[in-house]
Design a protein around this motif. Structure first.
Motif, PDB file in Angstrom:
ATOM      1  N   GLU A 184       0.865  -1.051   0.161  1.00 50.94           N
ATOM      2  CA  GLU A 184       0.065   0.021  -0.128  1.00 50.94           C
ATOM      3  C   GLU A 184       0.878   1.260   0.157  1.00 50.94           C
ATOM      4  O   GLU A 184       0.498   2.435  -0.460  1.00 50.94           O
ATOM      5  N   PHE A 185       2.096   1.270   0.838  1.00 51.33           N
ATOM      6  CA  PHE A 185       2.765   2.326   0.696  1.00 51.33           C
ATOM      7  C   PHE A 185       3.458   2.553  -0.799  1.00 51.33           C
ATOM      8  O   PHE A 185       3.493   3.676  -1.094  1.00 51.33           O
ATOM      9  N   LEU A 186       3.822   1.539  -1.494  1.00 55.11           N
ATOM     10  CA  LEU A 186       4.222   1.746  -2.683  1.00 55.11           C
ATOM     11  C   LEU A 186       3.010   2.345  -3.704  1.00 55.11           C
ATOM     12  O   LEU A 186       3.299   3.196  -4.636  1.00 55.11           O
ATOM     13  N   ASP A 187       1.748   1.749  -3.327  1.00 59.98           N
ATOM     14  CA  ASP A 187       0.645   2.342  -4.169  1.00 59.98           C
ATOM     15  C   ASP A 187       0.493   3.893  -4.198  1.00 59.98           C
ATOM     16  O   ASP A 187       0.471   4.554  -5.068  1.00 59.98           O
ATOM     17  N   TYR A 188       0.732   4.268  -2.563  1.00 57.91           N
ATOM     18  CA  TYR A 188       0.500   5.644  -2.305  1.00 57.91           C
ATOM     19  C   TYR A 188       1.793   6.522  -2.993  1.00 57.91           C
ATOM     20  O   TYR A 188       1.561   7.695  -3.716  1.00 57.91           O
ATOM     21  N   SER A 189       3.003   5.981  -2.956  1.00 53.08           N
ATOM     22  CA  SER A 189       4.324   6.567  -3.673  1.00 53.08           C
ATOM     23  C   SER A 189       3.899   6.754  -4.999  1.00 53.08           C
ATOM     24  O   SER A 189       4.217   7.896  -5.698  1.00 53.08           O
ATOM     25  N   LYS A 190       3.341   5.806  -5.860  1.00 49.72           N
ATOM     26  CA  LYS A 190       2.834   5.977  -7.304  1.00 49.72           C
ATOM     27  C   LYS A 190       2.113   7.097  -7.574  1.00 49.72           C
ATOM     28  O   LYS A 190       2.317   7.880  -8.382  1.00 49.72           O
ATOM     29  N   LYS A 191       0.982   6.914  -6.709  1.00 55.28           N
ATOM     30  CA  LYS A 191      -0.017   7.931  -6.846  1.00 55.28           C
ATOM     31  C   LYS A 191       0.536   9.585  -6.601  1.00 55.28           C
ATOM     32  O   LYS A 191      -0.129  10.367  -7.087  1.00 55.28           O
ATOM     33  N   LEU A 192       1.195   9.432  -5.434  1.00 52.84           N
ATOM     34  CA  LEU A 192       1.835  10.833  -5.229  1.00 52.84           C
ATOM     35  C   LEU A 192       2.760  11.521  -6.054  1.00 52.84           C
ATOM     36  O   LEU A 192       3.343  12.633  -6.182  1.00 52.84           O
ATOM     37  N   THR A 193       3.434  10.815  -6.899  1.00 51.12           N
ATOM     38  CA  THR A 193       4.475  11.211  -7.860  1.00 51.12           C
ATOM     39  C   THR A 193       3.688  11.795  -8.957  1.00 51.12           C
ATOM     40  O   THR A 193       2.686  11.640  -9.644  1.00 51.12           O
ATOM     41  N   LYS A 194       4.646  13.104  -9.412  1.00 50.63           N
ATOM     42  CA  LYS A 194       4.042  14.025 -10.324  1.00 50.63           C
ATOM     43  C   LYS A 194       5.057  14.966 -10.966  1.00 50.63           C
ATOM     44  O   LYS A 194       6.161  15.118 -10.576  1.00 50.63           O
ATOM     45  N   GLY A 195       4.666  14.845 -12.419  1.00 53.03           N
ATOM     46  CA  GLY A 195       5.609  15.602 -13.152  1.00 53.03           C
ATOM     47  C   GLY A 195       6.975  15.201 -13.625  1.00 53.03           C
ATOM     48  O   GLY A 195       7.164  13.862 -13.674  1.00 53.03           O
ATOM     49  N   GLU A 196       7.762  15.860 -14.446  1.00 54.23           N
ATOM     50  CA  GLU A 196       9.058  15.216 -15.174  1.00 54.23           C
ATOM     51  C   GLU A 196      10.103  16.108 -14.789  1.00 54.23           C
ATOM     52  O   GLU A 196      10.102  17.217 -14.646  1.00 54.23           O
ATOM     53  N   GLY A 197      11.188  15.668 -15.139  1.00 55.88           N
ATOM     54  CA  GLY A 197      12.524  16.290 -15.476  1.00 55.88           C
ATOM     55  C   GLY A 197      12.968  16.874 -14.075  1.00 55.88           C
ATOM     56  O   GLY A 197      12.708  16.500 -12.997  1.00 55.88           O
ATOM     57  N   ALA A 198      13.238  18.046 -14.111  1.00 55.63           N
ATOM     58  CA  ALA A 198      14.133  18.817 -13.046  1.00 55.63           C
ATOM     59  C   ALA A 198      12.796  19.239 -12.127  1.00 55.63           C
ATOM     60  O   ALA A 198      12.958  19.404 -10.885  1.00 55.63           O
ATOM     61  N   ASN A 199      11.494  19.285 -12.305  1.00 56.65           N
ATOM     62  CA  ASN A 199      10.293  19.915 -11.642  1.00 56.65           C
ATOM     63  C   ASN A 199       9.732  18.489 -11.021  1.00 56.65           C
ATOM     64  O   ASN A 199       8.506  18.656 -10.392  1.00 56.65           O
ATOM     65  N   TYR A 271      17.439  14.217   3.267  1.00 54.84           N
ATOM     66  CA  TYR A 271      15.896  13.880   3.417  1.00 54.84           C
ATOM     67  C   TYR A 271      15.232  15.347   3.824  1.00 54.84           C
ATOM     68  O   TYR A 271      14.011  15.440   3.430  1.00 54.84           O
ATOM     69  N   ARG A 272      15.759  16.074   4.654  1.00 58.71           N
ATOM     70  CA  ARG A 272      14.854  17.376   5.138  1.00 58.71           C
ATOM     71  C   ARG A 272      14.502  18.248   4.144  1.00 58.71           C
ATOM     72  O   ARG A 272      13.542  18.531   3.911  1.00 58.71           O
ATOM     73  N   PRO A 273      15.714  18.691   3.380  1.00 55.51           N
ATOM     74  CA  PRO A 273      15.083  19.692   1.991  1.00 55.51           C
ATOM     75  C   PRO A 273      14.448  18.808   1.103  1.00 55.51           C
ATOM     76  O   PRO A 273      13.571  19.456   0.437  1.00 55.51           O
ATOM     77  N   GLN A 274      14.493  17.595   0.952  1.00 60.30           N
ATOM     78  CA  GLN A 274      13.792  16.659  -0.129  1.00 60.30           C
ATOM     79  C   GLN A 274      12.406  16.771   0.211  1.00 60.30           C
ATOM     80  O   GLN A 274      11.331  17.047  -0.577  1.00 60.30           O
ATOM     81  N   TYR A 275      12.071  16.735   1.534  1.00 56.52           N
ATOM     82  CA  TYR A 275      10.695  16.673   2.071  1.00 56.52           C
ATOM     83  C   TYR A 275      10.162  18.220   2.090  1.00 56.52           C
ATOM     84  O   TYR A 275       9.132  18.451   1.644  1.00 56.52           O
ATOM     85  N   PHE A 276      10.870  19.019   2.756  1.00 58.00           N
ATOM     86  CA  PHE A 276      10.251  20.321   2.864  1.00 58.00           C
ATOM     87  C   PHE A 276      10.205  21.159   1.949  1.00 58.00           C
ATOM     88  O   PHE A 276       9.365  22.150   1.808  1.00 58.00           O
ATOM     89  N   ASN A 277      10.876  20.850   0.924  1.00 57.00           N
ATOM     90  CA  ASN A 277      11.121  21.554  -0.380  1.00 57.00           C
ATOM     91  C   ASN A 277      10.253  20.973  -1.269  1.00 57.00           C
ATOM     92  O   ASN A 277       9.967  21.279  -2.641  1.00 57.00           O
ATOM     93  N   GLU A 278       9.259  19.943  -0.885  1.00 59.90           N
ATOM     94  CA  GLU A 278       8.503  19.247  -1.453  1.00 59.90           C
ATOM     95  C   GLU A 278       8.897  18.422  -2.909  1.00 59.90           C
ATOM     96  O   GLU A 278       8.077  18.401  -3.755  1.00 59.90           O
ATOM     97  N   LYS A 279      10.040  18.078  -2.726  1.00 60.88           N
ATOM     98  CA  LYS A 279      10.423  17.244  -3.892  1.00 60.88           C
ATOM     99  C   LYS A 279      10.188  15.776  -3.511  1.00 60.88           C
ATOM    100  O   LYS A 279      10.232  15.043  -4.401  1.00 60.88           O
ATOM    101  N   ALA A 280       9.623  15.363  -2.500  1.00 61.63           N
ATOM    102  CA  ALA A 280       9.252  13.853  -2.043  1.00 61.63           C
ATOM    103  C   ALA A 280       8.000  14.405  -1.083  1.00 61.63           C
ATOM    104  O   ALA A 280       7.908  15.186  -0.241  1.00 61.63           O
ATOM    105  N   SER A 281       6.905  13.397  -1.280  1.00 61.34           N
ATOM    106  CA  SER A 281       5.552  13.617  -0.644  1.00 61.34           C
ATOM    107  C   SER A 281       5.789  12.733   0.658  1.00 61.34           C
ATOM    108  O   SER A 281       5.001  13.327   1.539  1.00 61.34           O
TER     109      SER A 281
END
Length: 449
Positions: A184-199, A271-281
């Protein structure tokens, strides 16, 4: 003449009696400091070695309260304040080797504690504990004793969970999980992924900590290490190791919903910048992040964070969490062992509770109140979803605490080195497990000659 002699003797006797009386009252007629019934307590300065940021984590308030209760003891910290516990260990060992003053030290993981206990760097606390009249297992949620010796007391209690960007969940139409599996975690991860490239925004981010390379095994109630309890045989052929690698492969390669490992190491991501800069959900992390969930001065939070328990392998499995936390001990060569122990005992009970920054391992602490303090300490407390956090704390069962072997880190490094090849696409799963098994077996063999 006789009359004058008798007069002199009489006065001498009177003076002698008077002097004796004064001496009996504790008065020193020689002009030096007299001995009194109550012994004067000499002031002591303890050097406390650790890695935390004092201002961010409220440590100065801790010292102030301790010194108020023990006015003869002053705490002097030795910390880089960068929250880097691995660099701290190098500095600690160097300080000890150089003969610098070390009185109290902390460890972020059990293996760092056992390594230094094995080389007699830590003072056994058994006699101090016996004098205070308590049992470690009755006072704390876990007992870090090695054999019949206790070399440290537990400070904060670790609870691992998943932090989730609530805005991203709402956008994807996903509820905050209260109980879930890795699938279920993997399913959430897939559904939360958005965009392409640098963004591109990834659903999740796995850091370079060794625990991520055994993600499905590390939180098991028992037998969670890469070696079996006897410390002499490997535990890498456990099916949960393959499951761990399958999770990473699914997220990073198949679904492309996790930041690729190649990017993590080449760009030196954290992990801190990745999460708080919204690069990872989502990020899998521990309760040390609760005070930061609402942001800090350095890294503000522009969204609400929700919490979900550590995922399970099977639906019917218990919701477990990694057992552990900070351990606090007294240096074996300290000249102030009694005072150092007093600080260790006070901090791991009253001190950590009033500090309001960590979940105490002390059983008598008011955890609900501590959680309120943790949330309130965030820069923007309203960005923290307290309801989901409380659910995690209530539902998570700590695994049985196990003392790692002194060469635990050596095993981790040997394992990680081979798994990195898998993460970079150089070898397949079975080859990675086979190679890692051989390397870890060599480490165990070399340490059991």
């Amino acid at each position: 003449m006789d009359r004058m002699f008798h007069y002199f003797v009489r006065n001498l006797v009177i003076v002698s009696i008077f002097t004796g009386l004064l001496s009996g009252c504790g008065v020193n007629t020689s002009g030096k400091s007299a001995e009194v019934a109550t012994k004067t307590v000499e002031p002591v300065t303890l050097k406390f070695h650790f890695w935390y940021n004092e201002d961010q984590d409220n440590w100065k308030a801790v010292y102030k309260q301790f010194e108020k209760k023990y006015p003869n003891i002053k705490i002097e910290s030795v910390t880089a304040g960068d929250n880097n516990s691995l660099d701290y260990l190098k500095k600690l060992d160097l300080a000890a080797a150089s003969g610098d003053q070390v009185d109290v030290m902390m460890f972020s993981a059990p293996q760092y504690y056992t390594q230094r206990a094995a080389i007699q760097m830590l003072e056994p606390l058994n006699s101090y504990i016996a004098k205070d009249g308590y049992k470690v297992q009755d006072e704390y949620y876990f007992d870090p004793s090695i054999g019949d010796k206790t070399y440290a007391l537990p400070a904060k209690k670790a609870t691992f969970f998943v932090m989730l960007n609530k805005n991203h969940l709402d956008e994807a139409g996903l509820a905050v999980p209260k109980d879930w599996t890795w699938d279920e975690f993997l399913d959430y991860s897939k559904k939360l992924t958005k965009g392409e490239g640098a963004n591109k925004r990834y659903g999740t981010y796995f850091h370079t900590f060794p625990l991520y390379y055994q993600i499905a095994q590390i939180n098991q109630m028992e037998n969670a290490f890469l070696y079996k309890p006897d410390g002499k045989s490997i535990n890498i052929e456990n099916p949960l190791i393959k499951k761990s690698l399958d999770i990473l492969r699914q997220a990073e390669i198949m679904d492309k919903s996790a930041t690729p490992y190649s990017e993590v190491i080449s760009q030196k991501l954290n992990y801190r910048p990745q999460y708080f800069n919204e690069k990872a959900s989502m990020i899998l992390t521990g309760d040390f992040m609760i005070p930061e969930a609402g942001g800090t001065d350095k890294v503000p939070a522009n969204f609400k964070t929700a919490f979900a328990p550590y995922p399970k392998v099977n639906k019917n499995d218990p919701t477990t969490t990694i057992s552990g936390g900070d351990l606090m001990g007294v240096y074996a060569k300290s000249k102030h062992k009694e005072e150092a122990y007093q600080f260790v005992r006070w901090y791991t009970t009253e001190g950590i509770t009033l500090q309001g920054k960590y979940i105490p391992t002390w059983k008598k602490a008011d955890v609900s109140k501590v959680l309120d303090n943790l949330i309130a300490s965030s820069k923007t407390p309203d960005k923290v979803d307290k309801e989901s956090l409380l659910n995690v704390m209530k539902s998570s069962i700590p695994q049985k605490f196990s003392i790692p072997v002194p060469y635990h880190d050596e095993i981790d490094k040997a394992y990680v080195k081979e798994i990195e090849r898998f993460l970079l696409g150089e070898v397949d799963t079975d080859t990675a497990i086979k190679n890692a098994s051989q390397k870890v077996q060599e480490v165990i063999k070399n340490n059991n000659k």
